[in-house]
Scaffold this active site. Structure first.
Site, PDB file in Angstrom:
ATOM      1  N   ARG A 143       0.771  -1.250   0.005  1.00 56.69           N
ATOM      2  CA  ARG A 143       0.179   0.162  -0.263  1.00 56.69           C
ATOM      3  C   ARG A 143       0.719   1.277   0.129  1.00 56.69           C
ATOM      4  O   ARG A 143       0.496   2.359   0.402  1.00 56.69           O
ATOM      5  CB  ARG A 143      -1.118  -0.083   1.124  1.00 56.69           C
ATOM      6  N   LYS A 165       4.625  11.027 -11.171  1.00 57.78           N
ATOM      7  CA  LYS A 165       3.675  10.248 -12.231  1.00 57.78           C
ATOM      8  C   LYS A 165       4.272   8.965 -12.413  1.00 57.78           C
ATOM      9  O   LYS A 165       5.383   8.911 -12.749  1.00 57.78           O
ATOM     10  CB  LYS A 165       3.472  11.222 -13.521  1.00 57.78           C
ATOM     11  N   GLU A 207      13.251  17.723 -24.330  1.00 60.08           N
ATOM     12  CA  GLU A 207      12.514  18.195 -23.459  1.00 60.08           C
ATOM     13  C   GLU A 207      13.016  19.418 -22.721  1.00 60.08           C
ATOM     14  O   GLU A 207      12.189  20.220 -22.230  1.00 60.08           O
ATOM     15  CB  GLU A 207      12.612  16.959 -22.179  1.00 60.08           C
ATOM     16  N   LYS A 260       9.901  22.623 -13.908  1.00 62.68           N
ATOM     17  CA  LYS A 260       8.791  21.394 -13.670  1.00 62.68           C
ATOM     18  C   LYS A 260       8.556  21.109 -12.095  1.00 62.68           C
ATOM     19  O   LYS A 260       7.304  20.888 -12.107  1.00 62.68           O
ATOM     20  CB  LYS A 260       9.482  19.940 -14.240  1.00 62.68           C
ATOM     21  N   GLU A 270      -2.341  17.574 -12.108  1.00 60.59           N
ATOM     22  CA  GLU A 270      -2.315  17.983 -13.627  1.00 60.59           C
ATOM     23  C   GLU A 270      -3.931  18.566 -13.722  1.00 60.59           C
ATOM     24  O   GLU A 270      -4.621  17.959 -14.813  1.00 60.59           O
ATOM     25  CB  GLU A 270      -2.251  16.732 -14.366  1.00 60.59           C
ATOM     26  N   ARG A 274      -0.208  22.194 -14.976  1.00 65.17           N
ATOM     27  CA  ARG A 274       0.741  20.967 -15.198  1.00 65.17           C
ATOM     28  C   ARG A 274       0.673  20.502 -16.682  1.00 65.17           C
ATOM     29  O   ARG A 274       1.628  20.224 -17.289  1.00 65.17           O
ATOM     30  CB  ARG A 274       0.518  19.877 -14.198  1.00 65.17           C
ATOM     31  N   ASN A 278       3.140  19.387 -21.294  1.00 63.16           N
ATOM     32  CA  ASN A 278       2.679  18.645 -22.432  1.00 63.16           C
ATOM     33  C   ASN A 278       2.805  19.380 -23.917  1.00 63.16           C
ATOM     34  O   ASN A 278       2.268  19.012 -24.767  1.00 63.16           O
ATOM     35  CB  ASN A 278       1.246  18.233 -22.204  1.00 63.16           C
ATOM     36  N   HIS A 281       3.385  17.332 -27.101  1.00 62.74           N
ATOM     37  CA  HIS A 281       3.313  15.801 -26.619  1.00 62.74           C
ATOM     38  C   HIS A 281       2.011  15.528 -27.281  1.00 62.74           C
ATOM     39  O   HIS A 281       1.617  14.303 -27.521  1.00 62.74           O
ATOM     40  CB  HIS A 281       3.003  15.595 -25.131  1.00 62.74           C
ATOM     41  N   HIS A 285       2.988  12.431 -29.222  1.00 60.91           N
ATOM     42  CA  HIS A 285       2.532  10.890 -28.586  1.00 60.91           C
ATOM     43  C   HIS A 285       1.971  10.315 -29.795  1.00 60.91           C
ATOM     44  O   HIS A 285       2.116   9.251 -30.037  1.00 60.91           O
ATOM     45  CB  HIS A 285       1.488  11.185 -27.460  1.00 60.91           C
ATOM     46  N   HIS A 297      11.018   9.174 -27.888  1.00 59.69           N
ATOM     47  CA  HIS A 297      10.284   9.820 -27.422  1.00 59.69           C
ATOM     48  C   HIS A 297      10.278  11.399 -27.656  1.00 59.69           C
ATOM     49  O   HIS A 297       9.666  12.189 -28.317  1.00 59.69           O
ATOM     50  CB  HIS A 297       9.955   9.628 -25.883  1.00 59.69           C
TER      51      HIS A 297
END
Length: 1664
Positions: A143, A165, A207, A260, A270, A274, A278, A281, A285, A297
Site C-alpha cells: 500500500r 507520475k 524536453e 517542472k 495535472e 501542469r 505537455n 506531446h 505522442h 520519445h
C-alpha cells in the site's frame, strides 16, 4: 513566476544543488553524486531492505558502483544494536516492452519471495521506463513504500523522474494505468550522461528545449546559442566538472528541473497548469504511437512541438519568428522537425503517419475535454497563450498536419493590406556579411524560413557567431566573428538551400587551417538533400580550384557534396576567372568572401553572358553598407575587391522579398481584388520588384506604387502578354505563367503569352519551366517550352479543370505558391489540391496562413492515400517527390533509371511482358497497364476486329496515340506493357526514345525467338504476324535497342519447360537493381565495403548449364560471380544473354561481367574491337552489377570506351582493369629497370602508379594485376596499395605461383576458383578455402572458438552443422558443446574469450536463453532478442562489443518463404537435398486475393519467436492456442497483437469469401511428447469437413520440435483426408538448420555453404 521562486538551493561544501518541490528539498542536482546518494539515502530514508531495480544495460555500467557505495554507507551508519539493512538488486530487460503489468507483477512477486516488508525502499536506477515502472510498484507494494529516483538518461532527469507520475503501458496505449506517487529523493547526477549514447542525450535535450520554450526565454537563448558546448559532455570532449561546458549543461538542466518542480508544486495532479508541460506531446505522442520504436520519445515530441507551434501561428497566437527559432534550435541538436526530415526517413523508413490515424490516437489524450482536443499554445518564446492547454478544433489540426491543402476559390473580391516576409536574397547576404564582420549588427525584417535557418545554423558551425533576439523576435542581434573561421565538428547540411550552398562554399575556402583540438576534423563537408545534390555548382568549384583551393567532389562531379580541405592560407586571391552564365550566386559567393583572401581579388567574368546582373549589383551595394567598396572596371565584367574586414553597421534593414510579394499581388490580379503589400515598393534593390509595373500593369491591372508599398487592383479580364523578357526577375515567371493561363482579354486573338530570358530556371529547385508545362496541363492549360522560356495559351477560366492527383510541386516553394494563386480562379464548385505544402517554408513559412487569414481563401487539409500495409505502402497521390523532370536536360544518350518513373516494357509478343510486368507492378506496389487492353477499352472493340475493319496502319496510329495519352496520364508509379509492334512506326519510336531520354525507364524484354514461336502456337487471342516471325524479329531488334535503355533476357528451364513464376522473380530482381536510389556508400549487389573481405568466383565453363546444379556449392563463401564472356563457347549476343540469365536464375549473387582480351590473359581477340565494345554495352544494358573494362592495353580508344560506358552505366559499377601478363610493369620505382630488362617488347609506362592514375580517372573500382617474379614483388605490391589515396576500392594481385601470397593479402573482391570448376581463370588462382587457409598461416585470420551453451545438449546437431561449414570454407574455427546450466560459466567463457580475441560466437539454448540477457554479458541486443526476451545467438562486433540476437524467428521465416507462393508443395524430409519449392524470395508479398492467418500453438519462450516471425511476415491475423489460455493471453498482450483461441478445433476456422484464398502458417512450439495426435487430427479434420473452404485453403505447418523428425502434429497434417496436398509440412530439424545457416553468416561474414551444412546436419541427426 518570479526568479526568486525558481532559485535553487546550494548545498554548503558541495557541488550539488537542491531544488524544492511540494515544499520539500527532494531534488538534488550535481555531478559525481554516488557517494552522496548512498549517505543521504541510508541516513534519511531508513529501511530494512533497499531494492535497486535496473535493466541489463545499466547493470553493467552503474549497478556495482551504487551497491558498493550503499554497502559502505550502511557499514558506516550501523550501530551494534541495529539489524543491518539488506541490499537487493532486480535486473530486468531494457526497453518500453518491459513496462507492462507482467513485469510489475514479477517484481512484486520477487520482492515478496525475498521477504521484503513495508519498511522497504525501492531505488529506480535507469531511464524513464525504470522510473515509471518502479514508481508504480512502490506506490502499490504494501500500500505504498518510499521510492528513490536515480535517473540515468537526460530525458528521465528532466521529465519522468520529477513529479511523481508513475505508470505502465497496456495494449491500448502508453501510461494508461498508474498513480501519483512522489519520490522521497530524486538524484540527478550528470556523470551518468557520459555513458549515455548521443542519440539518447539529444532525446532528453528535446524536453529541455520544450520547457524553455514554454517558460524561460533566457534558457532558450542559451540553448539556441551554445549547442556545441551543451553537447560536449556527452561527446566526451570535456570531463572536468568545473568546465564552462559542464556548468552550462548544469544550468539548462537545472532550469528545466526547477520549472517542472514549480509546476508540480502548484498543480500536482495535472488540473491545469501542469498540462503546459505537455507542449509538443499531444501530437508528439500520436506520432510516437506510429513511429516507435524507430523514433525516440524526444524525437517525436520535437516533431509535435513544431506542429503545435504552427497551429498557434495559424490561429494568430504566435509569430513566425518564434516558430523559426524553435525549429532552428531543435535542428541545432539533431532533432527532427518534420516527418519529411532525413532523420525520420533514415530511422523509420517506409513508415507513414496518416492524419486520420493521428487524430484517432489524439482522441485518447488525458488532457482532452470530452471529444474536444486540447493542445498547449505558445504565444512567444518563454510564454503560452493560456496557463493551460487550449481547445483546438479538428479541422485546424488536420490543416496543419496534412501534407496537402485543398483550396476553395474566394466568393468575392476583397480589399486588404499585408506585409510580405523579408527577402531571402537580402537575408542570406546580410547574415553572411554580419557573421564575417566585426561588432554587433541588428538585422531588422529578416526572413524566417528554412533557407535562412539553414544559413544561420551553418554560420554558427563555421564562424561560431553569437546571436540573440529582440523585439519579440523581429530583430536579430549578430555578433560577428571578424573573419575568424573553423572547420566544423560535423558536416554542413544545407537541405535544398541553393543560396547557402553557393555562398558557404567560398566561406569554407577561407578557413586557413584545421582546429587545434586533436579530434578536430581535417576538412569541411558541405552537403544537401537529393535535389541539392543535382543542382550545379561546378563553375564556382572550378574557379576556386584554379585559385588553389582544395575542393573535392564526393559524389557526382559538378554537384554537392563537397569536401573542402584547408590549405594553410585560406583563399589565395589574386585574379579569379569565373563563368557567370548559369547563376549570379557564384559571383556573389566570391564577392562576399573576397575581402578575406590572402591577396586582393580581381574577379573576371569575361567570356560568358552574365545572368541576373541586378543580383550582383545588390551584393555589391550590401558590401558597401558593411564597409567594403567593390570597383567595377569600366566597360568590363571585371571587379576589384579590396582586402579588409567588414564593419558591421549598428542596424541593417532587410526589405521584403519581392518574389514573395508577387503572390498576393497576383491574387489581386486573378480575383479582381485590391491588395496592398506595405513593405515593398519602387526603392527596392530587387529585380522582382518590377513585377507589378512591368507584368501586372501590362496584363490590365491598376498598379499604384510608392517607394515602400505596392497596390494592385485586378481587372475584369487579364490580358495575355505577346512577349516579355523576364531576365531581370526570373523567379517571378512562375507567377506570371499562372496568370497567363487565364489571360484572354485584349486584342491578342491567340491568347498566347511568351516569356523569355528565364533559362536559369531549369536549374533551380527543379526544372521550373518543365514543371510549369506539366502542371498547367493538369488544369487543362496548354503550354510549351521555348529555348529560354515558356509560352502559355490562355483559356477561359470556366474551362479550368480540377488537377487530377493535385499539383505536384517537386519540393519547390515557388511552384506551390504560384499554383495556389491559380487555384483561386477555379470556376464555381471546383477546387484544387496543392501537394507538398511544406515546401513554402523555404521563403514564406506562413503563406498558407496568409492565404487563409489575410486573403480570405478557404483552405482544408488533405492527406495522401497509402496503398498497402503501414510501413510497406507508398503514397499513391502525386505528393511523392520524384526526379524525372529534373533530368530533362540530360544528354539523350544517358539513360538514368529513377525509382518512381513509369516503366515501359517493349519486346516481341510472347516474350513475357505481361507476365513480368504484372508481377513487377504487384511487387513494387505500382499500377499495371497492358496497352492491348487499354487499346480495346479506349476504342470499345477488340484488336482483331479493329485490324480486320480498319487495317494495320490505322491500328499502329491509334496504338501510338493511346500510348502517348497513357504516359501523360501516368508518368509515375506504373508499369506499362506495350504491344510488340509499337516500334514499327517512326512516331512510336519517337515516343519511346523521348521517354527513355527523359526517364531511362524503357526496358526491352527479350526471349529466344524459337521459344516465342512455340509459345504463340498456343495463343489464338491475337492476330498472327502474317509473315515469317524470324523476319519480324530481324526487322525489329535494332528498333528495340534504339528505344530502350535496358534489356532483360528471360529464360525458362534449360529443358525448355515454361516456368513463368521464375521469370517473374528474375524480372523483379532485375528491376529492383535498375530502379534503385543511387548510393555512393554501398557497393552494387551487397558486396561488403572495404576493408571487409570479399571474393568473386571466376567461372571458366564454356556453357554454364552443366554447372547450374552445383552453382550453390561453387559459390559458397563468394560475394559475386564473374561471367567470363571471353571463355564462353559462343560470343553471340543471344548466347551470352542466355548464359547471364541462367546464372541470375540459379544464384542471387551479383554479376561481374568480363570480356578479357588475349593481350590481357583472356581469349577474346584484341583485333575484334567493335565486337568487344558491343558485348560490354550489353553488360550495361543487361544491368550487370559490375562491368570489367580494360584500360591502357591498346591504342587508347579503350579510355574513351570506358568514359562512354560510365556515362550510361546506371547503377552498374565499372571495374577499370589492367593485366600485366608479361610481367614488365613494376609496383614501385625500385624495380622498374629490372622488369624492363625482362622483355624488350613492352612499351609505355613501366610503373603501376601511372596505370592506377589512368584507371582511377574512369573506373569506380581499380583492378591491377601483375606477375610475381620473386616474393619481393608481393611486398612491393602491398607497399604500393598502402600508398594509394584510398578513395576507390582496389583489386591488386600478382599472377603465378609466387604471387599466391598476394591473393591471400588482397581483401577486396579477390578472384577465386573452386574444385568443381575444371580450370582456374588465371595462373595461381586459389579457392576461398585455400585463401582462408593461407591467411590462417599468415596470421591474418585468427582461429575462433564457437560454443553451444545449455543443458542437455549432447544430441545437438549444431556442431555437425557449423564445423562442416568451417571446414568447407577453410575457416580455422571450431564449434563445440559446452554443457552447463550455470550462466556464470557462460559469462566467464565469453568474457575471457573476448579479452583474448579467441571467442567467435555462441548458440544458446535452454535453460540459458533468458539468463544470458540478465547476466549482462551481452552489451547490445537486437530488436528480435529484446522483444522475444531470449537470446539464442551471441557474437562479437567491432571493438569487441558482445551482441545478442534471436535467430529462431529467422529460421521460421526462411522456411515459410521456402514453402512456395501457393504453399502447396512439401519440403523433402531429407534436408541434404534441395527444396522442391520454386518459391521466389517475395512469397509473402501483399496479395488482396489471399488472406494469410498465422497460428501459434503453445505459449512458451519459442512461441514468442513464432509470434515475432508472424508479425514480421505481416500476416493478416494471428491466432494463439495453449492448454492454459491465460498464458496465451499474456503472450498476446506482450506482443500487442493476436487473438486467443480456446478451442483447438476452431483454430483453423475460416469464413468463406468469394474469390479469396485463405493461407495458414501454423507454428507449433510444444514438445513432441506433449502433442495429442487425436486432438490435432480433429483440428485438421474440422477444416476438411467444411466443403465451402476445401478448395480455397492452403497452408504450411512448421513444428519447432525436431525429435522425432515427423511429430504427431506433422503426421496429422499429412494424413488429413481431402487436404493432404494443401499442407506443406516442415520438420523442426529444417528450422534448426535454417537458423543455424543464419548464425553462420552473421558470425563469419561469409555466404554459408548451405548444402554442405544441411547434409552434415542430416547425417548428424541420423547418427545420434
Amino acid at each position: 513566476m518570479g526568479a526568486s521562486e525558481l532559485a535553487p538551493i546550494s548545498i554548503p561544501g558541495t557541488s550539488t544543488t537542491k531544488v524544492s518541490i511540494l515544499g520539500k528539498e527532494t531534488i538534488v542536482v550535481g555531478i559525481d553524486l554516488v557517494d552522496h546518494i548512498a549517505r543521504d539515502v541510508t541516513t534519511n530514508i531508513p529501511a530494512s531492505v533497499y531494492i535497486i531495480v535496473t535493466d541489463t544495460n545499466i547493470e553493467r555500467l552503474h549497478l556495482k558502483t551504487l551497491v558498493s557505495a550503499l554497502q559502505n554507507a550502511l557499514d558506516q551508519n550501523q550501530t551494534t544494536t541495529d539489524a543491518k539493512a539488506r541490499i537487493l538488486s532486480y535486473v530486468m530487460p531494457p526497453g518500453e516492452s518491459s513496462k507492462t503489468r507482467r513485469t510489475k507483477a514479477a517484481i512484486e512477486d520477487w520482492a515478496l519471495q525475498n521477504k521484503c516488508t513495508r519498511d522497504s525502499c525501492f531505488i529506480a536506477l535507469g531511464g524513464g521506463v525504470i522510473g515509471d515502472l518502479v514508481g508504480f510498484v512502490a506506490a502499490t507494494f504494501m500500500r505504498g513504500v518510499p521510492v528513490v529516483q536515480i535517473p540515468t538518461t537526460l530525458l528521465a532527469m528532466v521529465d519522468s523522474s520529477v513529479g511523481g507520475k508513475t505508470a505502465i503501458d497496456t495494449p491500448h496505449g502508453k501510461n494508461l494505468i498508474g498513480s501519483f506517487h512522489q519520490p522521497h529523493r530524486i538524484f540527478i547526477d550528470l556523470r551518468f550522461l557520459q555513458t549515455l549514447p548521443m542519440r539518447e542525450f539529444v532525446n532528453g535535450l528535446g524536453e529541455i528545449i520544450k520547457t524553455a520554450a514554454i517558460w524561460v526565454e533566457e534558457d532558450f537563448d542559451l540553448l539556441e546559442n551554445h549547442p556545441e558546448q551543451i553537447l560536449a559532455l556527452s561527446q566526451g570532449a570535456v570531463d572536468d566538472p568545473s568546465s564552462a561546458e559542464v556548468q552550462l549543461l548544469m544550468r539548462v538542466i537545472l532550469g528545466s528541473v526547477r520549472v517542472k518542480a514549480h509546476v508540480v508544486t502548484v498543480d500536482e495532479k495535472e488540473g491545469g497548469l501542469r498540462g503546459l508541460l505537455n507542449f509538443g506531446h499531444s501530437i508528439g505522442h500520436a506520432i510516437e504511437a506510429i513511429l516507435s520504436p524507430n523514433l525516440l520519445h524526444g524525437e517525436c515530441v520535437a516533431l509535435g512541438m513544431v506542429r503545435e507551434a504552427e497551429i498557434a501561428r495559424h490561429l494568430g497566437y504566435l509569430n513566425e519568428v518564434a516558430v523559426g527559432r524553435l525549429v532552428r534550435c531543435l535542428q541545432a541538436y539533431g532533432l527532427p522537425v518534420s516527418l519529411e526530415d532525413k532523420i525520420v526517413k533514415q530511422r523509420a523508413p517506409g513508415k507513414h503517419c496518416p492524419v486520420d490515424k493521428l487524430l484517432d490516437i489524439m482522441c485518447i489524450d488525458k488532457k482532452n475535454q470530452g471529444s474536444k482536443k486540447k493542445i498547449v499554445m505558445l504565444s512567444g518564446i518563454g510564454r503560452t497563450y493560456e496557463p493551460r492547454a487550449s481547445v483546438i478544433p479538428d479541422d485546424v489540426i488536420r490543416k496543419i498536419l496534412s501534407p496537402s491543402v485543398e483550396i476553395t476559390p474566394p466568393s468575392k473580391p476583397i480589399n486588404v493590406q499585408l506585409k510580405a516576409p523579408g527577402s531571402k536574397s537580402l537575408s542570406n547576404r546580410a547574415l553572411v556579411l554580419a557573421a564575417l564582420g566585426e561588432g554587433k549588427c541588428r538585422l531588422h525584417g529578416l526572413l524566417h524560413s528554412d533557407d535562412v535557418q539553414v544559413m544561420l545554423d551553418a554560420l554558427q558551425k563555421l564562424v561560431g557567431i553569437e546571436y540573440q533576439w529582440e523585439n519579440d523576435g523581429d530583430t536579430l542581434v549578430v555578433t560577428g566573428g571578424g573573419g575568424r573561421l573553423r572547420v566544423p565538428s560535423k558536416e554542413v547540411y544545407l537541405g535544398n538551400a541553393g543560396t547557402a550552398a553557393r555562398f558557404l562554399t567560398t566561406v569554407c575556402a577561407l578557413i586557413p587551417k584545421t582546429g587545434e583540438k586533436v579530434a578536430s576534423p581535417a576538412s569541411t563537408i558541405v552537403t544537401g538533400n537529393p535535389r541539392m545534390k543535382q543542382r550545379p555548382i561546378g563553375p564556382l568549384v572550378d574557379a576556386l580550384s584554379a585559385n588553389g583551393v582544395s575542393v573535392k567532389y564526393l559524389e557526382t562531379k559538378g554537384c554537392l557534396p563537397l569536401e573542402i580541405t584547408p590549405n594553410g592560407i585560406g583563399l589565395p586571391g589574386g585574379r579569379i576567372n569565373l563563368s557567370a552564365s548559369v547563376s549570379s550566386q557564384y559571383v556573389s559567393s566570391i564577392l562576399i568572401s573576397a575581402p578575406y583572401a590572402a591577396q586582393e581579388v580581381t574577379l573576371d567574368l569575361s567570356g560568358d553572358a552574365v545572368i541576373s546582373q541586378l543580383y550582383i549589383d545588390m551584393t555589391i551595394a550590401m558590401m558597401a553598407s558593411f564597409g567594403i567598396n567593390v570597383v567595377r572596371q569600366e566597360g568590363t565584367n571585371m571587379y576589384t575587391i579590396p582586402k579588409g574586414v567588414y564593419k558591421n553597421p549598428a542596424d541593417y534593414y532587410v526589405e521584403a522579398d519581392a518574389s514573395s510579394a508577387t503572390y498576393p499581388l497576383a491574387f489581386a490580379a486573378i480575383t479582381g481584388s485590391r491588395v496592398t503589400v506595405t513593405n515593398i515598393g519602387s526603392d527596392s534593390l530587387q529585380g522582382d520588384a518590377q513585377f507589378a509595373v512591368k507584368v501586372l500593369r501590362e496584363m490590365g491591372c491598376t498598379v499604384e506604387q510608392t517607394k515602400t508599398s505596392t497596390t494592385v487592383s485586378g481587372p475584369a479580364a487579364l490580358k495575355p502578354l505577346p512577349t516579355i523578357d523576364m531576365e531581370p526577375m526570373t523567379d517571378a515567371f512562375l507567377t506570371a505563367s499562372v496568370l497567363a493561363a487565364v489571360a484572354r482579354g485584349g486584342p491578342n486573338k491567340d491568347h498566347t503569352t511568351r516569356i523569355t530570358g528565364i533559362a536559369n530556371q531549369r536549374v533551380k529547385e527543379c526544372n521550373r519551366i518543365a514543371v510549369m508545362v506539366e502542371q498547367l496541363a493538369k488544369f487543362g492549360v496548354s503550354a510549351s517550352e521555348l529555348p529560354d522560356g515558356i509560352q502559355i495559351h490562355g483559356i477561359d477560366r470556366a474551362a479550368l479543370r480540377t488537377p487530377e492527383g493535385g499539383v505536384k510541386c517537386y519540393d519547390d516553394h515557388r511552384v506551390a505558391m504560384s499554383f495556389s494563386v491559380l487555384a483561386c480562379a477555379m470556376p464555381g464548385g471546383k477546387r484544387a489540391v496543392v501537394n507538398e505544402k511544406r515546401c513554402v517554408e523555404k521563403t514564406w513559412p506562413a503563406w498558407w496562413d496568409a492565404l487563409s487569414n489575410r486573403l480570405g481563401v478557404l483552405i482544408s487539409g488533405v492527406d495522401v492515400d497509402v496503398d498497402g500495409e503501414e510501413g510497406d505502402g507508398h503514397a499513391v497521390s502525386s505528393t511523392k517527390a520524384t526526379n524525372e523532370l529534373h533530368l530533362r536536360n540530360l544528354d539523350e544518350t544517358t539513360p538514368t533509371a529513377l525509382s518512381d518513373a513509369t516503366i515501359v516494357l517493349i519486346g516481341m509478343r510472347g516474350a513475357g511482358k505481361t507476365h513480368a510486368g504484372r508481377a513487377a507492378a504487384k511487387y513494387f506496389g505500382r499500377a499495371f497497364i497492358d496497352m492491348d487492353h487499354a487499346f480495346e477499352s479506349d476504342l470499345n472493340t477488340t484488336i482483331p476486329d479493329f485490324i480486320n475493319t480498319r487495317g494495320w496502319e490505322a491500328f499502329r496510329t491509334e496504338e501510338v496515340r493511346i500510348l502517348s495519352q497513357t504516359l501523360a496520364a501516368h508518368p509515375t508509379d506504373t508499369v506499362i506493357a506495350c504491344g510488340g509492334g509499337i516500334v514499327e512506326t517512326a512516331d512510336g519510336r519517337k515516343v519511346l526514345t523521348g521517354w527513355q531520354a527523359k526517364h531511362g525507364c524503357v526496358v526491352h524484354i527479350k526471349r529466344d525467338i524459337t521459344a516465342i514461336a512455340s509459345h504463340l502456337d498456343k495463343d489464338t487471342t491475337r492476330p498472327m504476324y502474317g509473315e515469317d516471325m524470324r523476319g519480324v524479329w530481324d526487322r525489329r531488334k535494332g528498333w528495340y535497342r534504339e528505344c530502350s535503355g535496358y534489356e532483360c533476357v528471360t529464360v525458362h528451364q534449360p529443358d525448355g519447360t515454361e516456368e513463368w513464376g521464375r521469370v517473374e522473380k528474375d524480372f523483379t530482381r532485375f528491376l529492383a537493381f535498375v530502379t534503385q536510389r543511387k548510393s555512393t556508400r554501398t557497393l552494387p549487389g551487397g558486396v561488403p565495403n572495404p576493408p571487409a573481405p570479399s571474393f568473386f568466383i571466376s567461372l571458366t565453363a564454356p556453357d554454364v548449364t552443366p554447372i547450374l546444379p552445383d552453382l550453390t556449392a561453387i559459390c559458397a563463401g563468394a560475394d559475386a560471380i564473374e561471367l567470363r564472356v571471353d571463355l564462353l563457347a559462343s560470343h553471340e549476343e543471344e548466347y551470352v544473354g542466355r548464359q547471364l540469365a541462367l546464372l541470375r536464375r540459379y544464384s542471387p549473387l551479383p554479376i561481374v561481367y568480363t570480356v578479357r582480351t588475349q593481350s590481357q590473359g583472356g581469349k577474346f581477340a584484341d583485333a575484334d574491337h567493335d565486337a568487344r565494345v558491343g558485348l560490354l554495352e550489353c553488360g550495361v544494358r543487361w544491368a550487370c552489377e559490375y562491368v570489367d573494362v580494360e584500360v591502357g592495353c591498346g591504342d587508347g580508344s579503350e579510355v574513351g570506351l570506358t568514359q562512354a560506358l560510365v556515362q550510361r552505366k546506371g547503377h552498374s559499377a565499372v571495374i577499370a582493369s589492367f593485366h600485366d601478363v608479361k610481367g614488365v610493369v613494376a609496383w614501385d620505382d625500385a624495380n622498374v629497370n629490372m622488369n624492363v630488362q625482362r622483355t624488350s617488347t613492352h612499351t609505355g609506362s613501366t610503373t603501376f602508379k601511372a596505370k592506377y592514375d589512368d584507371l582511377a580517372a574512369v573506373g569506380d573500382i581499380v583492378k591491377l594485376i601483375g606477375r610475381a617474379h620473386s616474393l619481393e614483388d608481393n611486398f612491393a605490391l602491398r607497399r604500393f596499395v598502402a600508398s594509394l589515396p584510398g578513395d576507390k576500392p582496389v583489386i591488386a594481385l600478382n599472377m603465378g605461383p609466387l604471387g599466391q601470397i598476394s591473393r591471400a593479402l588482397n581483401t577486396f573482391l579477390t578472384p577465386v576458383t573452386h574444385p568443381l570448376l575444371t580450370t582456374a581463370a588465371a595462373p595461381g588462382q586459389l579457392s576461398v578455402k585455400e585463401i582462408h587457409q593461407f591467411r590462417t598461416l599468415l596470421g591474418t585470420l585468427t582461429p575462433k572458438a564457437f560454443y553451444l551453451f545449455g543443458k542437455p545438449i549432447q544430441q545437438s546437431v549444431s556442431p555437425h552443422l557449423h564445423n562442416a561449414g568451417f571446414e568447407e570454407l577453410g575457416l580455422p574455427h571450431h564449434y563445440q558443446l559446452y554443457e552447463t546450466d550455470d550462466v556464470n560459466e557462460v559469462v566467464e567463457v565469453v568474457r575471457r574469450g573476448v579479452a583474448e580475441g579467441t571467442f567467435g560466437g555462441a548458440s544458446v539454448t535452454i535453460p540459458l536463453k533468458e539468463a544470458v540477457i540478465k547476466s549482462g554479458v551481452v552489451g547490445m541486443l537486437t530488436d528480435a532478442a529484446t522483444r522475444i526476451g531470449a537470446v539464442n545467438t551471441v557474437g562479437v562486433g567491432e571493438g569487441g562489443e558482445v551482441w545478442g540476437d534471436n535467430t529462431d524467428w529467422v529460421g521460421i521465416v526462411r522456411c515459410v518463404r521456402q514453402a512456395g507462393v501457393e504453399l502447396g508443395k512439401q519440403i523433402t524430409a531429407n534436408i541434404t537435398g534441395s527444396s522442391t519449392s520454386t518459391t521466389p524470395a517475395y512469397a509473402l508479398q501483399t496479395n488482396p486475393d489471399v488472406k494469410t492467418i498465422g497460428v501459434v500453438i503453445g505459449a512458451g519462450g519459442t512461441a514468442r519467436a513464432a509470434l515475432y516471425s508472424l508479425q514480421h511476415l505481416h500476416v493478416d491475423e494471428i491466432r494463439v492456442w495453449n492448454r492454459t489460455p491465460e498464458k496465451a493471453a499474456a503472450l498476446v498482450e506482450q506482443f500487442n497483437g493476436g487473438v486467443v483461441v480456446a478451442d483447438l478445433t476452431a483454430l483453423l476456422a475460416t469464413t468463406p469469401e468469394s474469390g479469396h484464398t485463405t493461407r495458414f502458417i501454423v507454428v507449433s512450439t510444444i514438445p513432441a511428447a506433449a502433442q495429442d495426435a487425436a486432438a490435432f487430427t480433429g483440428m485438421f479434420r474440422s477444416l476438411a469437413t467444411s466443403p465451402s473452404t476445401v478448395s480455397e485453403v492452403t497452408g504450411v505447418v512448421i513444428d519447432m520440435a525436431y525429435r522425432p523428425l515427423y511429430t504427431p502434429l506433422l503426421l496429422a497434417a499429412q494424413a488429413t483426408e481431402g487436404l493432404k496436398k494443401s499442407w506443406t509440412v516442415v520438420p523442426g530439424l529444417t528450422v534448426l538448420v535454417e537458423q543455424g545457416v543464419e548464425q553462420f553468416g552473421r558470425w563469419t561474414g561469409r555466404r554459408p555453404p548451405v548444402e554442405v551444412m544441411r547434409g552434415a546436419a542430416s547425417r548428424g541427426y541420423e547418427g545420434v
